[in-house]
Motif scaffolding. Structure first.
Motif, mmCIF file in Angstrom:
data_model
loop_
_atom_site.group_PDB
_atom_site.id
_atom_site.type_symbol
_atom_site.label_atom_id
_atom_site.label_comp_id
_atom_site.label_asym_id
_atom_site.label_seq_id
_atom_site.Cartn_x
_atom_site.Cartn_y
_atom_site.Cartn_z
ATOM 1 N N GLY A 1 0.817 -1.211 0.000
ATOM 2 C CA GLY A 1 0.000 0.000 0.000
ATOM 3 C C GLY A 1 0.847 1.255 0.000
ATOM 4 N N PHE A 2 1.912 1.254 0.805
ATOM 5 C CA PHE A 2 2.788 2.418 0.845
ATOM 6 C C PHE A 2 3.442 2.655 -0.512
ATOM 7 C CE2 PHE A 2 6.925 4.397 1.209
ATOM 8 C CZ PHE A 2 6.598 5.571 1.861
ATOM 9 N N TRP A 3 4.032 1.618 -1.116
ATOM 10 C CA TRP A 3 4.757 1.808 -2.375
ATOM 11 C C TRP A 3 3.827 2.101 -3.547
ATOM 12 C CZ3 TRP A 3 9.291 3.595 -2.482
ATOM 13 C CH2 TRP A 3 10.149 3.356 -1.410
ATOM 14 N N LYS A 4 2.580 1.625 -3.494
ATOM 15 C CA LYS A 4 1.616 2.024 -4.537
ATOM 16 C C LYS A 4 1.359 3.525 -4.439
ATOM 17 C CE LYS A 4 -1.465 -1.361 -3.769
ATOM 18 N NZ LYS A 4 -2.651 -2.226 -3.945
ATOM 19 N N THR A 5 1.224 4.029 -3.209
ATOM 20 C CA THR A 5 1.032 5.466 -3.020
ATOM 21 C C THR A 5 2.272 6.245 -3.427
ATOM 22 O OG1 THR A 5 -0.533 5.109 -1.218
ATOM 23 C CG2 THR A 5 0.565 7.258 -1.288
ATOM 24 N N ALA A 6 3.447 5.777 -3.016
ATOM 25 C CA ALA A 6 4.685 6.507 -3.280
ATOM 26 C C ALA A 6 5.004 6.584 -4.767
ATOM 27 C CB ALA A 6 5.855 5.845 -2.537
ATOM 28 N N LEU A 7 4.793 5.502 -5.497
ATOM 29 C CA LEU A 7 5.240 5.432 -6.890
ATOM 30 C C LEU A 7 4.116 5.507 -7.916
ATOM 31 C CD1 LEU A 7 7.878 2.586 -6.505
ATOM 32 C CD2 LEU A 7 8.274 5.067 -6.474
ATOM 33 N N GLY A 8 2.875 5.448 -7.472
ATOM 34 C CA GLY A 8 1.770 5.410 -8.425
ATOM 35 C C GLY A 8 1.653 4.051 -9.105
ATOM 36 N N TYR A 9 2.210 3.011 -8.472
ATOM 37 C CA TYR A 9 2.143 1.662 -9.011
ATOM 38 C C TYR A 9 0.778 1.045 -8.715
ATOM 39 C CZ TYR A 9 7.025 0.894 -10.447
ATOM 40 O OH TYR A 9 8.221 0.910 -11.098
ATOM 41 N N VAL A 10 0.504 -0.078 -9.394
ATOM 42 C CA VAL A 10 -0.742 -0.813 -9.226
ATOM 43 C C VAL A 10 -0.410 -2.286 -8.980
ATOM 44 C CG1 VAL A 10 -2.085 0.774 -10.683
ATOM 45 C CG2 VAL A 10 -0.987 -1.230 -11.718
ATOM 46 N N ASP A 11 -1.394 -3.043 -8.507
ATOM 47 C CA ASP A 11 -1.209 -4.481 -8.367
ATOM 48 C C ASP A 11 -0.985 -5.083 -9.751
ATOM 49 O OD1 ASP A 11 -1.594 -4.837 -5.527
ATOM 50 O OD2 ASP A 11 -3.707 -4.374 -5.869
ATOM 51 N N GLU A 12 0.044 -5.906 -9.865
ATOM 52 C CA GLU A 12 0.310 -6.560 -11.142
ATOM 53 C C GLU A 12 -0.679 -7.705 -11.327
ATOM 54 O OE1 GLU A 12 4.158 -7.912 -13.527
ATOM 55 O OE2 GLU A 12 3.886 -9.000 -11.655
ATOM 56 N N PRO A 13 -1.284 -7.802 -12.514
ATOM 57 C CA PRO A 13 -2.202 -8.912 -12.742
ATOM 58 C C PRO A 13 -1.445 -10.239 -12.717
ATOM 59 C CG PRO A 13 -2.280 -7.313 -14.550
ATOM 60 C CD PRO A 13 -1.183 -6.905 -13.642
ATOM 61 N N PRO A 14 -2.135 -11.328 -12.386
ATOM 62 C CA PRO A 14 -1.460 -12.624 -12.409
ATOM 63 C C PRO A 14 -1.107 -13.002 -13.848
ATOM 64 C CG PRO A 14 -3.817 -12.918 -12.116
ATOM 65 C CD PRO A 14 -3.557 -11.443 -12.062
ATOM 66 N N PRO A 15 -0.113 -13.867 -14.013
ATOM 67 C CA PRO A 15 0.247 -14.265 -15.371
ATOM 68 C C PRO A 15 -0.854 -15.120 -16.006
ATOM 69 C CG PRO A 15 1.529 -15.502 -13.754
ATOM 70 C CD PRO A 15 0.731 -14.489 -12.995
ATOM 71 N N PRO A 16 -1.042 -15.011 -17.313
ATOM 72 C CA PRO A 16 -2.032 -15.868 -17.973
ATOM 73 C C PRO A 16 -1.621 -17.335 -17.829
ATOM 74 C CG PRO A 16 -1.235 -14.127 -19.445
ATOM 75 C CD PRO A 16 -0.390 -14.100 -18.218
ATOM 76 N N PRO A 17 -2.529 -18.225 -17.723
ATOM 77 C CA PRO A 17 -3.977 -18.101 -17.907
ATOM 78 C C PRO A 17 -4.726 -17.853 -16.591
ATOM 79 C CG PRO A 17 -3.441 -20.409 -17.732
ATOM 80 C CD PRO A 17 -2.145 -19.635 -17.592
ATOM 81 N N PHE A 18 -4.026 -17.510 -15.506
ATOM 82 C CA PHE A 18 -4.651 -17.388 -14.189
ATOM 83 C C PHE A 18 -5.461 -16.100 -14.100
ATOM 84 C CE2 PHE A 18 -0.760 -19.866 -13.792
ATOM 85 C CZ PHE A 18 -1.290 -21.062 -13.334
ATOM 86 N N ARG A 19 -6.615 -16.198 -13.416
ATOM 87 C CA ARG A 19 -7.494 -15.034 -13.266
ATOM 88 C C ARG A 19 -7.210 -14.250 -12.004
ATOM 89 N NH1 ARG A 19 -12.389 -18.783 -14.234
ATOM 90 N NH2 ARG A 19 -11.253 -19.470 -12.441
ATOM 91 N N THR A 20 -6.671 -14.940 -10.977
ATOM 92 C CA THR A 20 -6.381 -14.268 -9.709
ATOM 93 C C THR A 20 -4.981 -14.652 -9.243
ATOM 94 O OG1 THR A 20 -7.192 -16.055 -8.300
ATOM 95 C CG2 THR A 20 -8.827 -14.396 -9.031
ATOM 96 N N ARG A 21 -4.431 -13.851 -8.364
ATOM 97 C CA ARG A 21 -3.117 -14.150 -7.786
ATOM 98 C C ARG A 21 -3.204 -15.421 -6.934
ATOM 99 N NH1 ARG A 21 1.764 -12.740 -9.426
ATOM 100 N NH2 ARG A 21 0.967 -10.716 -9.955
ATOM 101 N N GLU A 22 -4.320 -15.602 -6.222
ATOM 102 C CA GLU A 22 -4.514 -16.798 -5.404
ATOM 103 C C GLU A 22 -4.502 -18.053 -6.258
ATOM 104 O OE1 GLU A 22 -6.299 -13.998 -5.206
ATOM 105 O OE2 GLU A 22 -5.698 -13.278 -3.234
ATOM 106 N N GLU A 23 -5.152 -17.980 -7.431
ATOM 107 C CA GLU A 23 -5.170 -19.120 -8.359
ATOM 108 C C GLU A 23 -3.752 -19.427 -8.842
ATOM 109 O OE1 GLU A 23 -6.737 -19.182 -12.755
ATOM 110 O OE2 GLU A 23 -8.457 -19.266 -11.393
ATOM 111 N N TRP A 24 -2.994 -18.400 -9.135
ATOM 112 C CA TRP A 24 -1.607 -18.585 -9.575
ATOM 113 C C TRP A 24 -0.764 -19.213 -8.467
ATOM 114 C CZ3 TRP A 24 2.816 -15.696 -7.873
ATOM 115 C CH2 TRP A 24 3.982 -15.958 -8.603
#
Length: 144
Positions: free
Chosen positions: A19-42
């Protein structure tokens, strides 16, 4: 051809640091790699130990895909010494030295509100700060 690279933070609380680094850098959560739909699935494919969960890591990226990706991973041991590598957050804009310094201080104040700490101001050039887990970084002006 230059090699690409990612940066990885070890931490005790991946969600807090992400949360801190998203605020500091304007970054976002990276999507999981295909073919996964969620990070948990990956992550499920890796057969994690019972005491580990998806909340033990975070993966961030520059929404414009220009900056390096950040991995933030929970580790059992605490931070014990000064970082050997740190991030320099660069504040955009030109102007007089006083105007640049005012922008640097404003950015440092914004990052304090996000959970960072000012460690030291360096001769009206840059500000040494720490993120919520004590990882050092600097806030300074962008190169001309």
């Amino acid at each position: 051809m230059a090699a690409g690279f990612d940066l990885t933070f070890d931490c005790t609380d991946a969600r807090l640091l992400a949360g801190f680094w998203k605020t500091a850098l304007g970054y976002v959560d990276e999507p999981p790699p295909p073919p996964f739909r969620t990070r948990e699935e990956w992550l499920a494919q890796f057969d994690l130990p019972e005491d580990e969960s998806a909340d033990d890591g975070a993966w961030l990226c520059d929404p414009d895909r220009v900056g390096p990706r950040l991995s933030i991973l929970k580790v059992p041991e605490p931070k014990t010494a000064k970082n050997r590598l740190h991030i320099d957050v660069r504040v955009a804009g030109h102007g007089t030295p006083e105007e640049r310094w005012a922008r640097i201080r404003a950015e440092a104040e914004r990052l304090v509100r996000a959970g960072g700490t000012v460690v030291e101001e360096m001769d009206r050039h840059h500000i040494l700060m720490a993120d919520p887990e004590g990882n050092e970084f600097c806030v300074g002006a962008a190169s001309a």
